[in-house]
Design a protein around this motif. Structure first.
Motif, mmCIF file in Angstrom:
data_model
loop_
_atom_site.group_PDB
_atom_site.id
_atom_site.type_symbol
_atom_site.label_atom_id
_atom_site.label_comp_id
_atom_site.label_asym_id
_atom_site.label_seq_id
_atom_site.Cartn_x
_atom_site.Cartn_y
_atom_site.Cartn_z
ATOM 1 N N UNK A 63 27.450 -8.367 -13.785
ATOM 2 C CA UNK A 63 27.254 -7.354 -12.750
ATOM 3 C C UNK A 63 27.978 -6.074 -13.129
ATOM 4 N N UNK A 64 29.115 -6.216 -13.785
ATOM 5 C CA UNK A 64 29.972 -5.070 -14.085
ATOM 6 C C UNK A 64 29.861 -4.638 -15.545
ATOM 7 N N UNK A 65 30.544 -5.344 -16.435
ATOM 8 C CA UNK A 65 30.620 -4.920 -17.844
ATOM 9 C C UNK A 65 29.242 -4.735 -18.480
ATOM 10 N N UNK A 66 28.381 -5.716 -18.327
ATOM 11 C CA UNK A 66 27.072 -5.672 -18.989
ATOM 12 C C UNK A 66 26.242 -4.489 -18.501
ATOM 13 N N UNK A 67 26.103 -4.366 -17.180
ATOM 14 C CA UNK A 67 25.225 -3.333 -16.626
ATOM 15 C C UNK A 67 25.727 -1.920 -16.905
ATOM 16 N N UNK A 68 27.027 -1.792 -17.196
ATOM 17 C CA UNK A 68 27.565 -0.465 -17.518
ATOM 18 C C UNK A 68 27.273 -0.057 -18.957
ATOM 19 N N UNK A 69 26.924 -1.017 -19.794
ATOM 20 C CA UNK A 69 26.796 -0.749 -21.226
ATOM 21 C C UNK A 69 25.385 -0.921 -21.772
ATOM 22 N N UNK A 70 24.413 -1.135 -20.882
ATOM 23 C CA UNK A 70 23.034 -1.265 -21.361
ATOM 24 C C UNK A 70 22.148 -0.312 -20.574
ATOM 25 N N UNK A 71 20.976 -0.070 -21.104
ATOM 26 C CA UNK A 71 20.036 0.811 -20.424
ATOM 27 C C UNK A 71 19.556 0.173 -19.130
ATOM 28 N N UNK A 72 18.954 0.992 -18.293
ATOM 29 C CA UNK A 72 18.581 0.514 -16.965
ATOM 30 C C UNK A 72 17.615 -0.665 -17.014
ATOM 31 N N UNK A 73 16.680 -0.621 -17.972
ATOM 32 C CA UNK A 73 15.699 -1.706 -18.028
ATOM 33 C C UNK A 73 16.322 -3.023 -18.495
ATOM 34 N N UNK A 74 17.529 -2.938 -19.111
ATOM 35 C CA UNK A 74 18.193 -4.158 -19.572
ATOM 36 C C UNK A 74 19.195 -4.693 -18.538
ATOM 37 N N UNK A 75 19.412 -3.962 -17.469
ATOM 38 C CA UNK A 75 20.400 -4.381 -16.477
ATOM 39 C C UNK A 75 19.930 -5.631 -15.730
ATOM 40 N N UNK A 76 20.909 -6.418 -15.270
ATOM 41 C CA UNK A 76 20.610 -7.705 -14.642
ATOM 42 C C UNK A 76 21.102 -7.703 -13.201
ATOM 43 N N UNK A 77 20.247 -8.153 -12.320
ATOM 44 C CA UNK A 77 20.617 -8.256 -10.911
ATOM 45 C C UNK A 77 20.568 -9.717 -10.479
ATOM 46 N N UNK A 78 21.643 -10.207 -9.862
ATOM 47 C CA UNK A 78 21.648 -11.610 -9.437
ATOM 48 C C UNK A 78 20.658 -11.867 -8.311
ATOM 49 N N UNK A 79 20.148 -13.069 -8.262
ATOM 50 C CA UNK A 79 19.245 -13.483 -7.185
ATOM 51 C C UNK A 79 20.018 -14.341 -6.191
ATOM 52 N N UNK A 80 19.351 -14.682 -5.111
ATOM 53 C CA UNK A 80 19.956 -15.592 -4.148
ATOM 54 C C UNK A 80 20.305 -16.907 -4.829
ATOM 55 N N UNK A 81 19.452 -17.348 -5.765
ATOM 56 C CA UNK A 81 19.699 -18.602 -6.461
ATOM 57 C C UNK A 81 21.019 -18.558 -7.233
#
Length: 678
Positions: free
Chosen positions: A135-153
């Motif tokens: 949520x933090x380190x990864x999404x700050x260092x990759x482009x928007x299309x590579x960002x990851x959002x957690x699901x309810x699961x």
């Protein structure tokens, strides 16, 4: 597919094989094989001989590790694969056949799941660490299309992990994650906010929690779920499972009014059930409310409500629109309500016996769900115990014999249990029927030898009977206690580990011997202390002598006519002090210990003994004044009296003056004396 030859395997072919290994029952072996297949794909691709691996192939391997339940190693392997997908990982190297596989939410969920199921105490926190990292380190260092959002699961996996731990904070941690999901929601628009499953997981966690506020917390979550659904803020809808879990939590609550809270929820369900078939109470729901009534302190009201609910269950059991059929749990809860009323109405014990026979008849008619178990028999025994009826002893033994007969004749599956025998033993000991109590212990020992481990007499069984001997004034009590204790040890040798004597058992037997008027029995008390020390040195920690053990041994010495009794008593005390200073708090001498030594010295009629007694009194006074931690050895009237007595029996010049000096000390200390006996 990059292959021109359609007969060659593609990425989906490999995924199918990897999935097959992941779903196999081969455990770690299957997961390792799945990973080897992925490595084989990578090697073929780099050699221009195979298809390019895709994220579906990597995710399949991660899933294989999460499914294999291989503990810490499986979680580490899953995370290792994830790290290979980092921007500087091996799957993003700069050669001409670079693969460029990026993690997605399926990858993250697989790794989170592997950590969540790794079995360690900190499993939920390690799973959460993966979530926070991406949520933090990864999404700050990759482009928007590579960002990851957690699901309810993603959240549900971590919440479920908290429910599997035995941590006292598990439910609170799970609830915090749930509220994070409720208030913020998972960014994935297809998943929405918290689901019914999310709430159910946390409420289930509260139902298993020992936290005193568990029922209120579960109830509050139910209200949040209801409110959000009714106001259209969430699609998560409370179902009968959720309601049953909340009822179950209230049924376990010890707080006043818990049964009424549970009944209010149950009545709400009944009112809703006309228009909402899916919310109709089922057998589990009825049993939860019955259990809450069984635990209620409002004896009359709980009995009346339980009787009405049982009648309602029988009324609905043949209605195809209701999933309600009374079972053994239903009747046992009702029996528990009846048992409480047996204090005022002994006939309730008879009614409970009749219910057991009703359960048996239904069982023989083919309804296995009605089969009585050890809880049913224990409830019936307790009803007779509480009734205090003149027929109680007959009723108790009738239940015991019925329980054994049914099991040994293969009529029921539940074996005779120690809780039933122990309840009966306590009753007979209370009424001083040692013969019947002993007979019950013998029945337990025989049942164990027949292979019924559940019926094995445990250390509490023996301790209860031993304690009754310790309180008896019978001249044979010490010998009877020692014989029973040897029986207990023999049971351990025959394989009954539950009977392993604790130091409490040793101490009780020693106390019996200390009361004996026979010197040979008292001498065996000292032998028993030596036996405890030997057993402890052999590694049996539960046999470790404590302050009570040594104080009892000193008490035995106080009744000895041996000239060296005083020397031995002082040696024991000094050894206790030495070990206590070295950090062994289990043998720290207390006021009773010191006074018992002083009592020994007071009887020796020697100057040396009187001087040693005076020395110990000075130590007690000095230490208790200097440090609060020694207040428990502050001398009392008995301490001073013993020293005065020691000097009064010494026929030398100056003895009377020493006795009077102690009296003057007592007069100065009278306002702060620890204890003045009648």
């Amino acid at each position: 597919n990059s292959f021109k030859n359609n007969n060659e395997p593609n990425e989906y072919t490999y995924k199918g094989v990897i999935d097959s290994w992941g779903k196999s029952r081969a455990g770690m072996k299957g997961a390792y094989r799945a990973e080897e297949i992925l490595e084989h794909m990578i090697e073929l691709y780099k050699a221009n001989k195979g298809v390019k691996p895709l994220d579906i192939n990597v995710n399949a391997v991660v899933k294989a590790w999460s499914l294999c339940r291989g503990g810490l190693e499986a979680a580490e392997r899953a995370e290792f694969i994830l790290r290979r997908m980092d921007p500087d990982g091996i799957l993003h190297n700069n050669d001409e056949n670079r693969i460029d596989i990026w993690p997605n939410i399926e990858t993250i969920n697989g790794v989170v799941s592997a950590w969540a199921h790794c079995g360690t105490k900190d499993a939920p926190y390690k799973a959460e660490r993966i979530l926070q990292k991406y949520l933090n380190d990864w999404n700050l260092n990759v482009s928007q299309e590579r960002q990851i959002s957690p699901t309810v699961e993603t959240y549900n996996i971590i919440i479920a992990s908290h429910t599997r731990t035995k941590s006292k904070q598990a439910a609170r941690k799970a609830e915090a994650l749930l509220y994070e999901l409720v208030n913020v929601g998972a960014p994935d628009e297809d998943s929405g906010k918290a689901t019914t499953k999310s709430f159910g997981l946390v409420i289930s966690c509260w139902s298993k929690s020992s936290d005193p506020s568990a029922a209120e917390r579960a109830d509050q979550l139910l209200k949040v779920l209801e409110k959000n659904y009714e106001e259209g803020k969430s699609k998560a809808k409370p179902n009968i499972i959720i309601y049953s879990q909340v009822l179950d939590t209230w049924s376990k609550s010890k707080k006043a009014g818990a049964a009424k809270k549970a009944r209010a929820i149950f009545d709400k369900l009944l009112n809703k059930s006309d228009n909402a078939i899916d919310l109709r109470p089922n057998t589990i729901t009825f049993n939860s409310i019955l259990n809450s009534l069984a635990n209620s302190n409002d004896i009359d009201e709980s009995h009346n409500d339980a009787a009405a609910l049982i009648s309602k269950m029988y009324e609905l059991k043949d209605d195809p629109n209701w999933d309600v059929a009374p079972n053994s749990r239903s009747l046992i809860s009702y029996m528990a309500c009846l048992a409480k009323k047996s204090r005022n109405d002994p006939l309730n014990a008879v009614r409970i016996e009749n219910l057991i026979h009703k359960m048996l008849n239904e069982t023989l008619a083919g309804n296995s769900a009605m089969m009585p178990d050890s809880f049913a028999f224990a409830t019936a025994i307790n009803a007779w115990v509480w009734s205090d009826s003149k027929h109680a002893s007959t009723g108790i033994m009738r239940i015991i014999h019925l329980m054994e007969s049914l099991y040994f004749n293969n009529k029921i599956l539940s074996p005779p249990h120690a809780i039933c025998y122990n309840a009966a033993i306590r009753y007979f000991l209370k009424h001083h029927d040692f013969e019947q109590a002993n007979a019950l212990v013998s029945m337990m020992e025989e049942a164990f030898l027949k292979g019924v481990k559940e019926a094995a007499a445990d250390r509490l069984t023996y301790a209860a009977l031993l304690n009754s001997y310790a309180q008896s004034d019978n001249s044979t009590a010490a010998r009877s206690a020692l014989q029973l204790f040897r029986r207990q040890q023999e049971q351990v040798r025959k394989g009954n580990r539950r009977a392993e004597p604790h130091n409490v058992c040793y101490n009780i037997v020693m106390a019996c011997m200390a009361k004996s008027k026979k010197s040979e029995m008292r001498a065996q008390g000292i032998d028993l202390l030596n036996e405890m020390e030997d057993e402890y040195r052999k590694g049996k920690k539960q046999a470790k002598p404590d302050t009570v053990s040594y104080s009892t041994a000193i008490n035995i010495l106080s009744k000895s006519s041996s000239k060296d009794a005083g020397t031995k008593a002082v040696e024991i005390l000094l050894d206790m002090e030495r070990r206590s200073r070295a950090g062994d708090s289990d043998v720290r001498p207390n006021l009773l210990t010191f006074n018992t030594v002083l009592n020994v010295l007071s009887k020796l009629q020697s100057k040396a003994a009187a001087l040693k007694a005076e020395e110990l009194l000075l130590k007690m006074t000095t230490l208790s004044k200097a440090d609060k931690k020694y207040l428990d050895i502050k001398p009392d009237l008995l301490s001073f009296t013993c020293v005065i007595q020691a000097w009064s029996d010494v026929k030398i010049e100056g003895a009377a003056a020493r006795a009077e000096a102690i009296l003057r000390q007592l007069e100065k200390a009278k306002n702060s004396i620890a204890f003045i006996p009648d």
